[in-house]
Design a protein around this motif. Structure first.
Motif, PDB file in Angstrom:
ATOM      1  N   GLU A   4     -79.990  21.008  90.569  1.00 15.93           N
ATOM      2  CA  GLU A   4     -81.012  20.072  91.027  1.00 15.93           C
ATOM      3  C   GLU A   4     -82.222  20.833  91.549  1.00 15.93           C
ATOM      4  OE1 GLU A   4     -77.138  18.116  92.791  1.00 15.93           O
ATOM      5  OE2 GLU A   4     -77.977  20.133  92.668  1.00 15.93           O
ATOM      6  N   TRP A  31     -77.099   9.954  90.316  1.00 14.48           N
ATOM      7  CA  TRP A  31     -77.652  10.538  91.537  1.00 14.48           C
ATOM      8  C   TRP A  31     -76.934   9.900  92.722  1.00 14.48           C
ATOM      9  CZ3 TRP A  31     -80.662  14.674  91.755  1.00 14.48           C
ATOM     10  CH2 TRP A  31     -81.439  15.015  90.638  1.00 14.48           C
ATOM     11  N   ARG A  61     -76.357  10.303  97.189  1.00  9.73           N
ATOM     12  CA  ARG A  61     -76.941  10.878  98.392  1.00  9.73           C
ATOM     13  C   ARG A  61     -75.972  10.742  99.555  1.00  9.73           C
ATOM     14  NH1 ARG A  61     -81.839   6.504  99.480  1.00  9.73           N
ATOM     15  NH2 ARG A  61     -80.532   4.751 100.160  1.00  9.73           N
ATOM     16  N   ARG A  78     -71.028   9.249 101.340  1.00  6.78           N
ATOM     17  CA  ARG A  78     -71.842   9.438 100.139  1.00  6.78           C
ATOM     18  C   ARG A  78     -71.973   8.117  99.398  1.00  6.78           C
ATOM     19  NH1 ARG A  78     -69.155  13.589  96.390  1.00  6.78           N
ATOM     20  NH2 ARG A  78     -67.870  11.775  95.852  1.00  6.78           N
ATOM     21  N   MET A 106     -79.142  14.363 101.692  1.00  2.00           N
ATOM     22  CA  MET A 106     -78.954  15.354 100.646  1.00  2.00           C
ATOM     23  C   MET A 106     -78.667  14.589  99.366  1.00  2.00           C
ATOM     24  SD  MET A 106     -78.904  18.645 100.102  1.00  2.00           S
ATOM     25  CE  MET A 106     -78.368  19.543 101.555  1.00  2.00           C
ATOM     26  N   TYR A 107     -79.388  14.902  98.326  1.00  2.00           N
ATOM     27  CA  TYR A 107     -79.224  14.214  97.049  1.00  2.00           C
ATOM     28  C   TYR A 107     -78.497  15.125  96.060  1.00  2.00           C
ATOM     29  CZ  TYR A 107     -82.210  10.356  98.449  1.00  2.00           C
ATOM     30  OH  TYR A 107     -82.714   9.239  99.076  1.00  2.00           O
ATOM     31  N   TYR A 108     -77.512  14.539  95.389  1.00  2.00           N
ATOM     32  CA  TYR A 108     -76.690  15.277  94.445  1.00  2.00           C
ATOM     33  C   TYR A 108     -76.756  14.647  93.067  1.00  2.00           C
ATOM     34  CZ  TYR A 108     -74.526  17.204  98.667  1.00  2.00           C
ATOM     35  OH  TYR A 108     -74.302  17.807  99.878  1.00  2.00           O
ATOM     36  N   TRP A 115     -70.570  18.270  89.833  1.00  2.00           N
ATOM     37  CA  TRP A 115     -71.581  18.037  90.855  1.00  2.00           C
ATOM     38  C   TRP A 115     -72.510  19.242  90.985  1.00  2.00           C
ATOM     39  CZ3 TRP A 115     -71.806  13.444  93.563  1.00  2.00           C
ATOM     40  CH2 TRP A 115     -70.749  12.568  93.346  1.00  2.00           C
ATOM     41  N   GLY A 133     -76.938  20.111  95.335  1.00  2.00           N
ATOM     42  CA  GLY A 133     -77.669  19.213  96.219  1.00  2.00           C
ATOM     43  C   GLY A 133     -79.077  19.701  96.528  1.00  2.00           C
ATOM     44  N   THR A 134     -79.949  18.743  96.811  1.00  2.00           N
ATOM     45  CA  THR A 134     -81.316  19.047  97.220  1.00  2.00           C
ATOM     46  C   THR A 134     -81.692  18.077  98.340  1.00  2.00           C
ATOM     47  OG1 THR A 134     -83.592  19.379  96.433  1.00  2.00           O
ATOM     48  CG2 THR A 134     -82.378  17.549  95.441  1.00  2.00           C
ATOM     49  N   GLN A 135     -82.303  18.614  99.382  1.00  2.58           N
ATOM     50  CA  GLN A 135     -82.600  17.821 100.573  1.00  2.58           C
ATOM     51  C   GLN A 135     -83.885  17.023 100.410  1.00  2.58           C
ATOM     52  OE1 GLN A 135     -80.758  17.431 103.455  1.00  2.58           O
ATOM     53  NE2 GLN A 135     -82.308  15.957 104.137  1.00  2.58           N
TER      54      GLN A 135
END
Length: 120
Positions: free
Chosen positions: A6, A33, A35, A42, A90-92, A110, A113-115
């Motif tokens: 990501e 997606w 989060r 989640r 946090m998005y996965y 998975w 993750g990106t914040q």
């Protein structure tokens, strides 16, 4: 084994926009997606069937977020508009390679993750 990477997270003020990207190394039937905010479970934000482009969204993001993929269907996007502080998480990115897994909303692979942080 599907590798997912990501990018695109960051900090933005409420009302702003961000676009997340997720590159995929192998075949997938569906992608999604998700989060997770601190202290919360989640949740699935949006998902897409790779072949058909059929999408689904959580009620909390309908009309604001758009899931899509590039023309060659190896990169997944999440366009997030009209961001709210409650979108902070946090998005996965996730993927599944089996139709039955997709139907059961069980993703086997998975990303890291990106914040995403939205300030008021």
């Amino acid at each position: 084994q599907v590798q997912l990477v990501e990018s695109g997270g960051g900090s933005v003020q409420a009302g702003g926009s961000l676009r997340l990207s997720c590159s995929r190394s192998e075949y997938a039937v569906c992608m999604g997606w998700f989060r997770q905010a601190p202290g919360k479970e989640r949740e699935e934000v949006a998902s897409i069937y790779v072949a058909s482009d059929r999408t689904s969204y959580a009620d909390s993001v309908k009309g604001r977020f758009t899931i899509s993929q590039d023309r060659v269907k190896t990169t997944l996007y999440l366009q997030m508009n009209i961001l709210k502080p409650e979108d902070t998480a946090m998005y996965y990115c996730a993927a599944a390679q089996d139709f039955s897994q997709c139907t059961r909303r069980r993703f086997d692979y998975w990303g890291q993750g990106t914040q995403v942080t939205v300030s008021s």
